[in-house]
Motif scaffolding. Structure first.
Motif, short mmCIF file in Angstrom:
data_model
loop_
_atom_site.label_atom_id
_atom_site.label_comp_id
_atom_site.label_asym_id
_atom_site.label_seq_id
_atom_site.Cartn_x
_atom_site.Cartn_y
_atom_site.Cartn_z
N GLU A 99 8.55 -5.59 11.44
CA GLU A 99 7.63 -5.72 10.31
C GLU A 99 6.49 -6.69 10.58
O GLU A 99 5.45 -6.62 9.93
CB GLU A 99 8.38 -6.12 9.04
N GLN B 151 12.12 3.21 10.69
CA GLN B 151 12.20 2.18 9.66
C GLN B 151 11.44 0.97 10.14
O GLN B 151 11.49 0.63 11.32
CB GLN B 151 13.64 1.80 9.37
N ILE B 152 10.75 0.34 9.22
CA ILE B 152 10.05 -0.90 9.53
C ILE B 152 10.88 -2.02 8.95
O ILE B 152 10.98 -2.17 7.73
CB ILE B 152 8.62 -0.89 8.94
N LEU B 153 11.52 -2.78 9.84
CA LEU B 153 12.37 -3.87 9.40
C LEU B 153 12.60 -4.84 10.53
O LEU B 153 12.43 -4.51 11.68
CB LEU B 153 13.72 -3.34 8.88
N GLY B 154 12.98 -6.04 10.17
CA GLY B 154 13.25 -7.07 11.16
C GLY B 154 11.99 -7.67 11.75
O GLY B 154 10.89 -7.18 11.53
N LYS B 155 12.17 -8.74 12.43
CA LYS B 155 11.08 -9.44 13.09
C LYS B 155 11.16 -9.19 14.59
O LYS B 155 12.19 -8.79 15.11
CB LYS B 155 11.19 -10.95 12.82
N MET C 11 13.02 1.91 15.06
CA MET C 11 12.95 0.68 14.34
C MET C 11 11.68 -0.04 14.82
O MET C 11 11.47 -0.19 16.02
CB MET C 11 14.19 -0.16 14.65
N LYS D 263 20.69 3.41 9.16
CA LYS D 263 19.94 3.94 8.01
C LYS D 263 20.70 3.74 6.71
O LYS D 263 20.09 3.50 5.67
CB LYS D 263 19.64 5.42 8.21
N GLU E 236 13.94 -11.13 16.18
CA GLU E 236 15.27 -10.62 15.89
C GLU E 236 15.59 -9.39 16.75
O GLU E 236 16.68 -9.28 17.30
CB GLU E 236 15.40 -10.26 14.41
N LYS F 8 1.91 -0.87 14.45
CA LYS F 8 2.74 -0.15 13.49
C LYS F 8 2.19 1.25 13.23
O LYS F 8 2.94 2.22 13.20
CB LYS F 8 2.84 -0.92 12.17
#
Length: 60
Positions: free
Chosen positions: A4, A26-30, A1, A58, A33, A11
């Protein structure tokens, strides 16, 4: 993970490593977070080793 809001260079580094070693990502969240979820400060990436937990994330 991967967060973003990480820098583009960061990245790219993680994506390139994951691609080379055939690791799903996966590229998600800050950053905030992800850091709060694991109880550490300023974490840009998070590796999940538990296969079941990773599959559940996923699927969401």
């Amino acid at each position: 993970m991967i967060a973003e809001d990480a820098s583009e260079n960061t990245k790219k580094k993680y994506v390139d490593k994951c691609t080379y070693y055939h690791v799903d990502y996966q590229i998600l969240g800050k950053v905030e977070e992800i850091s709060q979820a694991i109880g550490k400060d300023n974490r840009v990436a998070l590796g999940i080793l538990d296969k079941g937990f990773a599959n559940k994330i996923k699927s969401k």
